[in-house]
Design an enzyme around this catalytic site. Structure first.
Site, PDB file in Angstrom:
ATOM      1  N   GLU A 166       0.856  -1.180   0.000  1.00  0.00           N
ATOM      2  CA  GLU A 166       0.000   0.000   0.000  1.00  0.00           C
ATOM      3  C   GLU A 166       0.900   1.240   0.000  1.00  0.00           C
ATOM      4  O   GLU A 166       1.788   1.371   0.839  1.00  0.00           O
ATOM      5  CB  GLU A 166      -0.895  -0.021   1.246  1.00  0.00           C
ATOM      6  CG  GLU A 166      -1.804   1.180   1.320  1.00  0.00           C
ATOM      7  CD  GLU A 166      -3.153   0.851   1.954  1.00  0.00           C
ATOM      8  OE1 GLU A 166      -3.568  -0.321   1.960  1.00  0.00           O
ATOM      9  OE2 GLU A 166      -3.785   1.800   2.433  1.00  0.00           O
ATOM     10  N   ARG A 167       0.675   2.091  -0.966  1.00  0.00           N
ATOM     11  CA  ARG A 167       1.475   3.319  -1.104  1.00  0.00           C
ATOM     12  C   ARG A 167       2.958   3.008  -1.308  1.00  0.00           C
ATOM     13  O   ARG A 167       3.827   3.736  -0.810  1.00  0.00           O
ATOM     14  CB  ARG A 167       1.301   4.247   0.102  1.00  0.00           C
ATOM     15  CG  ARG A 167      -0.134   4.525   0.482  1.00  0.00           C
ATOM     16  CD  ARG A 167      -0.940   5.032  -0.659  1.00  0.00           C
ATOM     17  NE  ARG A 167      -2.349   5.215  -0.327  1.00  0.00           N
ATOM     18  CZ  ARG A 167      -3.269   5.517  -1.242  1.00  0.00           C
ATOM     19  NH1 ARG A 167      -2.951   5.654  -2.503  1.00  0.00           N
ATOM     20  NH2 ARG A 167      -4.521   5.688  -0.883  1.00  0.00           N
ATOM     21  N   LYS A 289      -4.823  -0.325  13.682  1.00  0.00           N
ATOM     22  CA  LYS A 289      -5.650   0.702  13.030  1.00  0.00           C
ATOM     23  C   LYS A 289      -7.087   0.253  13.259  1.00  0.00           C
ATOM     24  O   LYS A 289      -7.539  -0.733  12.677  1.00  0.00           O
ATOM     25  CB  LYS A 289      -5.315   0.761  11.547  1.00  0.00           C
ATOM     26  CG  LYS A 289      -6.198   1.697  10.731  1.00  0.00           C
ATOM     27  CD  LYS A 289      -5.720   1.798   9.272  1.00  0.00           C
ATOM     28  CE  LYS A 289      -6.625   2.711   8.446  1.00  0.00           C
ATOM     29  NZ  LYS A 289      -6.144   2.885   7.062  1.00  0.00           N
ATOM     30  N   GLU A 293     -11.138   4.433   8.623  1.00  0.00           N
ATOM     31  CA  GLU A 293     -11.266   4.057   7.213  1.00  0.00           C
ATOM     32  C   GLU A 293     -11.803   2.633   7.059  1.00  0.00           C
ATOM     33  O   GLU A 293     -11.207   1.784   6.394  1.00  0.00           O
ATOM     34  CB  GLU A 293      -9.921   4.231   6.488  1.00  0.00           C
ATOM     35  CG  GLU A 293      -9.453   5.681   6.526  1.00  0.00           C
ATOM     36  CD  GLU A 293      -8.172   5.939   5.732  1.00  0.00           C
ATOM     37  OE1 GLU A 293      -7.349   5.034   5.621  1.00  0.00           O
ATOM     38  OE2 GLU A 293      -8.032   7.083   5.236  1.00  0.00           O
ATOM     39  N   ARG A 326      -3.198   3.480  16.674  1.00  0.00           N
ATOM     40  CA  ARG A 326      -3.078   4.664  15.809  1.00  0.00           C
ATOM     41  C   ARG A 326      -4.230   5.660  16.022  1.00  0.00           C
ATOM     42  O   ARG A 326      -5.376   5.260  16.244  1.00  0.00           O
ATOM     43  CB  ARG A 326      -3.001   4.242  14.341  1.00  0.00           C
ATOM     44  CG  ARG A 326      -1.731   3.449  14.059  1.00  0.00           C
ATOM     45  CD  ARG A 326      -1.649   2.951  12.646  1.00  0.00           C
ATOM     46  NE  ARG A 326      -1.211   3.942  11.699  1.00  0.00           N
ATOM     47  CZ  ARG A 326      -1.883   4.307  10.617  1.00  0.00           C
ATOM     48  NH1 ARG A 326      -3.067   3.781  10.344  1.00  0.00           N
ATOM     49  NH2 ARG A 326      -1.394   5.197   9.796  1.00  0.00           N
ATOM     50  N   ARG A 343     -12.346  17.442   9.427  1.00  0.00           N
ATOM     51  CA  ARG A 343     -11.476  16.270   9.616  1.00  0.00           C
ATOM     52  C   ARG A 343     -10.243  16.601  10.448  1.00  0.00           C
ATOM     53  O   ARG A 343      -9.770  15.762  11.222  1.00  0.00           O
ATOM     54  CB  ARG A 343     -11.073  15.732   8.236  1.00  0.00           C
ATOM     55  CG  ARG A 343      -9.998  14.688   8.288  1.00  0.00           C
ATOM     56  CD  ARG A 343      -9.878  13.991   6.967  1.00  0.00           C
ATOM     57  NE  ARG A 343      -8.626  13.237   6.890  1.00  0.00           N
ATOM     58  CZ  ARG A 343      -8.258  12.520   5.852  1.00  0.00           C
ATOM     59  NH1 ARG A 343      -9.044  12.460   4.778  1.00  0.00           N
ATOM     60  NH2 ARG A 343      -7.127  11.851   5.853  1.00  0.00           N
ATOM     61  N   LYS A 367      -0.090  10.853  13.664  1.00  0.00           N
ATOM     62  CA  LYS A 367       0.537  11.380  12.441  1.00  0.00           C
ATOM     63  C   LYS A 367       1.039  12.804  12.682  1.00  0.00           C
ATOM     64  O   LYS A 367       0.440  13.549  13.463  1.00  0.00           O
ATOM     65  CB  LYS A 367      -0.463  11.376  11.280  1.00  0.00           C
ATOM     66  CG  LYS A 367      -0.717   9.966  10.735  1.00  0.00           C
ATOM     67  CD  LYS A 367      -1.452   9.987   9.403  1.00  0.00           C
ATOM     68  CE  LYS A 367      -1.692   8.554   8.927  1.00  0.00           C
ATOM     69  NZ  LYS A 367      -2.366   8.448   7.628  1.00  0.00           N
ATOM     70  N   ASP A 372      -3.239  14.263   6.713  1.00  0.00           N
ATOM     71  CA  ASP A 372      -2.685  12.998   6.237  1.00  0.00           C
ATOM     72  C   ASP A 372      -1.429  13.217   5.393  1.00  0.00           C
ATOM     73  O   ASP A 372      -1.493  13.143   4.168  1.00  0.00           O
ATOM     74  CB  ASP A 372      -3.755  12.265   5.408  1.00  0.00           C
ATOM     75  CG  ASP A 372      -3.356  10.838   5.078  1.00  0.00           C
ATOM     76  OD1 ASP A 372      -2.347  10.369   5.640  1.00  0.00           O
ATOM     77  OD2 ASP A 372      -4.059  10.204   4.279  1.00  0.00           O
ATOM     78  N   GLU A 400       3.863   9.304  -0.574  1.00  0.00           N
ATOM     79  CA  GLU A 400       2.501   9.213  -1.101  1.00  0.00           C
ATOM     80  C   GLU A 400       2.016  10.527  -1.716  1.00  0.00           C
ATOM     81  O   GLU A 400       1.577  10.563  -2.860  1.00  0.00           O
ATOM     82  CB  GLU A 400       1.552   8.780   0.025  1.00  0.00           C
ATOM     83  CG  GLU A 400       0.102   8.735  -0.418  1.00  0.00           C
ATOM     84  CD  GLU A 400      -0.845   8.248   0.682  1.00  0.00           C
ATOM     85  OE1 GLU A 400      -0.380   7.896   1.779  1.00  0.00           O
ATOM     86  OE2 GLU A 400      -2.060   8.218   0.422  1.00  0.00           O
ATOM     87  N   GLU A 518       6.642  21.670  -3.134  1.00  0.00           N
ATOM     88  CA  GLU A 518       5.527  22.435  -2.565  1.00  0.00           C
ATOM     89  C   GLU A 518       5.095  23.548  -3.517  1.00  0.00           C
ATOM     90  O   GLU A 518       3.901  23.803  -3.708  1.00  0.00           O
ATOM     91  CB  GLU A 518       5.946  23.043  -1.229  1.00  0.00           C
ATOM     92  CG  GLU A 518       4.858  23.897  -0.585  1.00  0.00           C
ATOM     93  CD  GLU A 518       5.268  24.445   0.775  1.00  0.00           C
ATOM     94  OE1 GLU A 518       6.475  24.604   1.032  1.00  0.00           O
ATOM     95  OE2 GLU A 518       4.359  24.717   1.593  1.00  0.00           O
ATOM     96  N   TRP A 548     -14.329  12.511   1.885  1.00  0.00           N
ATOM     97  CA  TRP A 548     -13.118  12.345   2.692  1.00  0.00           C
ATOM     98  C   TRP A 548     -12.783  13.530   3.609  1.00  0.00           C
ATOM     99  O   TRP A 548     -11.790  13.488   4.335  1.00  0.00           O
ATOM    100  CB  TRP A 548     -11.933  12.054   1.775  1.00  0.00           C
ATOM    101  CG  TRP A 548     -12.085  10.774   1.021  1.00  0.00           C
ATOM    102  CD1 TRP A 548     -12.568  10.627  -0.246  1.00  0.00           C
ATOM    103  CD2 TRP A 548     -11.793   9.456   1.498  1.00  0.00           C
ATOM    104  NE1 TRP A 548     -12.582   9.298  -0.589  1.00  0.00           N
ATOM    105  CE2 TRP A 548     -12.114   8.553   0.461  1.00  0.00           C
ATOM    106  CE3 TRP A 548     -11.292   8.948   2.706  1.00  0.00           C
ATOM    107  CZ2 TRP A 548     -11.943   7.171   0.593  1.00  0.00           C
ATOM    108  CZ3 TRP A 548     -11.121   7.577   2.816  1.00  0.00           C
ATOM    109  CH2 TRP A 548     -11.450   6.705   1.778  1.00  0.00           C
TER     110      TRP A 548
END
Ligand code: GCU
Length: 686
Positions: A166-167, A289, A293, A326, A343, A367, A372, A400, A518, A548
Site C-alpha cells: 500500500e502506497r 488501526k 477508514e 493509531r 477532519r 501522524k 494525512d 505518497e 511544494e 473524505w
C-alpha cells in the site's frame, strides 16, 4: 546483489588516501572481542569483517585476549543497571542502545575501544565506526559517546501478503510473495542491516490495513513463518511487531464478537499472546488501526479506543509487549455539504478526552499533521495535549503525497520543522521532540515511527535519491538535533563518495527539493489538489465534492478553509496560546499555512507582499522552472557518478521536469478561470 544501487549508503568503498587507509589498517587489523561478547554480537562482528575487507583491503584478525603490544580495536559490552520494569533487558530501557568510542594510547600503540551498553549498542558503535571511516574521518575524530534520544525508533511496512505494498513506489514487497512470506530472507537481512545502520530498533512487517491472510499471521500455522522474519531482525537489534485485525476473534477465533469487554474475547487475545511469545519470545507487540477508514474497532460495541487498546495491552503485558494504537481516526463518510465537520479536528476530539485512561504498555501513534501526510500541514495539536499517555509520532517516508519517488522530495527538512515546533504545552520552548522523546511528561515508552519507502526494486526506493529519506529518518530520530543539511551531506558522501562537487550539488538538490515540490503542488497549505486515490498528479477538484473531508472551497472570489474560532470550525482552539492566536489571526498566520486556516479572497495580500492569486501563479511558474533546474544540476555531474545511478536519477528528473509543467498549467489555468484575475506578468495561462 552487488550493484551501487543496491548497496545504498553501505557502499564500503576502499578508503581513498593510502596514508589514512594504512593508519586504519594498523589500528583495526586486530580486533579483540571476548568470546561471550562475540556470541551476542554476531551481526556486529560480521559487519566489521565485511567493512574492513572492503574499505581497508585487509582481513581483520579476531582474538579474545589483548595482544602484548601494538594497536588494536577492542569491543565490549557493559550492561546498564536499568531500573526494574517488566521491559528490563528487552532493549527498551533508555541508555541500553548507547555506545562509546575512545582512542587510548597504549605503549607505542593505540587502542580504539568500542563499548556498547548492550549488543545493540555495540552494533550501533560498529556502524558509527564504519560510517566515520567512509566519511574520511581520522581515528581521533570518531571518539564519542552516543545515546539515541528516542527509545522507540520504528519502521512500519505497509506490505500485504499478496506481495503488493500500500502506497509503495519501488516495486513489490521484499517480505511476501503470492500470499506467503518469502523463502529466501537474504534481502530482508540486507534491509535489517540498512535499518540497523541508522539506529532503527523496531519494525511492523505488515500493512495497518490487515486483510484476510495477514489476520492469520497470529495463528499456530502462521507464526513459525513470522518467526523466521523475527529472527532476521533480532540479529540486528530490531524487534518485530505485527499489525493486527481488531476483529480477529470474530474472523478467525470462532467467537461471535470482538467486543473488548467480552471475557471470551479477552481470553482469546491472552491465549493468542501466549502463542505468539512461544514462537517469538521477544515479540515487540501490536500495531492497530481501528475504527479508521472502515477498519473494525471497539465502536461497533459501544466501547471506546481505551477499552480496545487496554484489552490488547492486558494480553501482551505479561510478556512485556506493547500496543501501538493509531490515532488516524476521522469520519471518512463526510457529506461535503456539511461545513461544520472538520477532519482536522478528529484525532484531538477522539483521543484528547481519553488522556490517562490507557495502560502503561499502550502508545498512541499520532501522524505528524492533523490531516494525512500532506506536503504542508500544521503540526498535530495532539502533541502536548496528552500528558498522561505514551506517544509515538508517525511520519511517512514513502512519498505518497510528495511525488511518489518519481519527483525528488527530501523530507528531512519537513520532519525537522515538526520536531522543532514549539507547542507551548506547559511553557514556551516545549518542542514536539521534547514530548515524543518522553522525558517531558515522563512517558514509560515513546518515540517515532514512519511508513517505509522500500520495495523489491534493485535500488530499494525507486528514485535512488529517495534513499536519503530512509537514511535521514533514522539519523534524525536517533538525534533530532542533527541538521537536515548535515544529514544530506553525510548521506551523499556515504552513497556517492567524497568528491566535493558531487557532495555540494547533491546536497543542494536535496535541500531545495521539498520547497520546490511544494511550490508547484500545494500553495499556502491548501493540500489535496491531487488525483483521488492515487495521489499523484494534479486534480484540483478531485476531492472537492467527496466524502473524505478534504476540501479547499475555491470559488470565484476566494479559497481556503476557515478553521478559526470566530467564524470557522474552531480547529485553532486545539492549540495552546500563542499558537492558537497566531493561527486565528489573519494578520499573524504564516503565509505557508494561510489557506489551511483561513478562507480569503484572491486579492488578499500575504506577508510576502504578493496577493494570493499572484502567489499561486508565481510559485507555479517558479516551481516548474526550479524542477527543470534540478535536472540541469544533475547533468553537470555526468561522468562523476556511475552510469547505473546517474541514468536512473536522470530519467526521474526528466519526468519531474515535465510533470511539474503539467502541474503548473493545470493549477494556474484552474485558478485563472475561477478567479478571472490575470497574471500580473502576462505569462501564458491556458
Ligand atoms: C492514508 C493512505 C492510506 C493509509 C492511511 C493510514 O490515508 O492513503 O493508504 O491506509 O493513510 O495511514 O492508515
Amino acid at each position: 546483489m552487488e550493484s551501487t544501487l543496491y548497496k545504498t549508503w553501505l557502499q564500503y568503498n576502499e578508503i581513498p588516501g593510502s596514508e589514512l587507509r594504512r593508519e586504519y589498517a594498523d589500528l583495526l587489523g586486530r580486533v579483540v572481542v571476548e568470546r561471550e561478547t562475540s556470541r551476542h554480537c554476531t551481526a556486529a562482528v560480521n559487519e566489521l569483517t565485511e567493512g574492513f575487507k572492503s574499505m581497508l583491503r585487509t582481513n581483520a584478525v579476531f582474538m579474545d585476549e589483548a595482544p602484548a603490544s601494538g594497536s588494536y580495536l577492542r569491543i565490549g559490552v557493559k550492561v546498564v543497571e536499568a531500573a526494574g520494569t517488566n521491559r528490563e533487558g528487552r532493549g527498551w530501557e533508555k541508555g541500553e542502545d548507547a555506545f562509546s568510542l575512545k582512542l587510548i594510547k597504549a605503549g607505542e600503540g593505540k587502542r580504539l575501544e568500542l563499548i556498547g551498553r548492550s549488543p545493540s549498542g555495540v552494533l550501533y558503535g560498529v556502524f558509527h565506526l564504519l560510517r566515520g571511516m567512509a566519511l574520511g574521518l581520522r581515528p581521533e575524530e570518531l571518539e564519542r559517546e552516543e545515546c539515541p534520544v528516542n527509545r522507540l525508533r520504528m519502521i512500519n511496512q505497509w506490505d500485504n501478503a499478496d506481495g503488493s505494498i500500500e502506497r509503495g513506489y519501488a516495486g513489490n514487497s521484499i517480505f511476501y510473495e503470492g500470499g506467503k512470506i518469502v523463502a529466501d530472507t537474504s534481502r530482508i537481512r540486507d534491509y535489517a542491516r540498512m535499518l540497523s545502520s541508522v539506529g532503527i530498533n523496531a519494525i511492523s512487517v505488515n500493512n495497518v490495513n490487515v486483510h484476510e491472510i495477514e489476520t492469520r499471521f497470529i495463528t499456530e500455522e502462521g507464526l513459525p513463518e513470522v518467526a523466521r522474519v523475527a529472527e532476521v531482525f533480532r540479529n540486528y537489534g530490531i524487534a518485530l511487531f505485527l499489525s493486527i485485525n481488531f476483529a480477529a476473534p470474530l474472523a478467525i477465533g470462532g467467537i461471535g464478537t470482538a467486543d473488548p469487554l467480552d471475557p471470551n474475547v479477552q481470553q482469546w487475545w491472552a491465549e493468542t499472546a501466549n502463542r505468539i511469545y512461544r514462537h517469538i519470545p521477544d515479540f515487540g507487540g501490536f500495531v492497530v488501526k481501528a475504527d479508521s477508514e472502515h477498519r473494525p474497532g471497539p465502536f461497533a460495541y459501544g466501547r471506546d479506543h481505551a477499552d480496545g487498546a487496554n484489552m490488547l495491552a492486558e494480553a501482551l503485558e505479561p510478556h512485556g509487549g506493547l500496543v501501538i494504537w493509531r490515532c488516524f481516526v476521522y469520519n471518512c463518510m463526510q457529506d461535503w455539504r456539511d461545513r461544520s465537520t472538520d477532519r482536522a479536528r478528529a484525532a484531538y476530539d477522539h483521543f484528547g478526552p481519553l488522556d490517562g485512561k490507557f495502560r502503561d504498555n499502550v502508545l498512541l501513534q499520532i501522524k505528524n499533521g492533523p490531516m494525512d501526510f500532506q506536503v504542508r500541514e500544521p503540526v498535530s495539536p495532539l502533541f502536548g495535549a496528552m500528558s498522561r499517555t505514551n506517544q509515538v509520532l508517525e511520519f511517512q517516508v514513502t512519498q505518497e503525497y510528495t511525488g511518489q519517488q518519481r519527483h525528488l522530495c527530501y523530507l528531512v527538512p519537513q520532519w525537522k520543522q515538526v520536531l522543532d515546533f514549539d507547542t507551548h504545552a506547559v511553557s514556551a520552548g516545549v518542542q514536539v521532540k521534547n514530548i515524543v522523546e518522553g522525558s517531558l511528561f515522563g512517558m514509560k515508552i515513546s518515540g517515532v515511527a514512519a511508513v517505509s519507502n522500500i520495495g523489491n526494486e534493485e535500488c530499494w526506493t525507486g528514485h535512488p535519491l529517495a534513499q536519503a529519506n530512509l537514511y535521514g529518518y533514522g539519523r534524525l530520530i536517533w538525534n533530532p538535533d542533527l541538521s537536515a543539511e548535515a544529514i544530506a551531506d553525510e548521506w551523499t558522501r556515504l552513497t556517492f563518495g567524497n568528491d566535493k562537487d558531487v557532495v555540494e550539488k547533491v546536497t543542494q538538490m536535496l535541500m531545495a527539493s521539498w520547497p520546490i515540490y511544494e511550490s508547484y503542488t500545494s500553495p499556502l497549505g491548501v493540500g489535496w489538489m491531487v488525483v483521488p486515490h492515487y495521489h499523484y498528479g494534479p486534480d484540483v477538484d478531485g476531492y472537492e465534492y467527496s466524502r473524505w473531508g478534504t476540501y479547499h472551497f475555491a470559488d470565484r472570489d476566494g479559497i481556503g478553509v476557515d478553521r478559526t474560532a470566530a467564524t470557522g470550525t474552531g480547529y485553532v482552539t486545539q492549540y495552546y496560546i500563542p499558537n492558537r492566536e497566531t493561527y486565528e489571526s489573519l494578520k499573524k498566520c504564516p503565509d505557508e499555512l494561510l489557506l489551511f486556516f483561513h478562507h480569503v479572497p484572491y486579492s488578499h495580500r500575504l506577508h510576502s507582499g504578493s496577493t494570493v492569486i499572484q502567489h499561486i501563479y508565481d510559485t507555479h511558474f517558479g516551481g516548474a522552472e526550479a524542477a527543470e533546474g534540478l535536472s540541469l544540476i544533475w547533468s553537470a555531474l555526468a561522468g562523476k557518478i556511475d552510469a547505473e545511478r546517474y541514468e536512473a536519477v536522470e530519467s526521474r528528473l526528466a519526468e519531474q521536469r515535465d510533470h511539474a509543467k503539467h502541474w503548473r498549467d493545470v493549477i494556474n489555468t484552474y485558478f485563472h478561470r475561477k478567479s478571472g484575475v490575470p497574471d500580473e506578468r502576462g505569462r501564458e495561462i491556458y
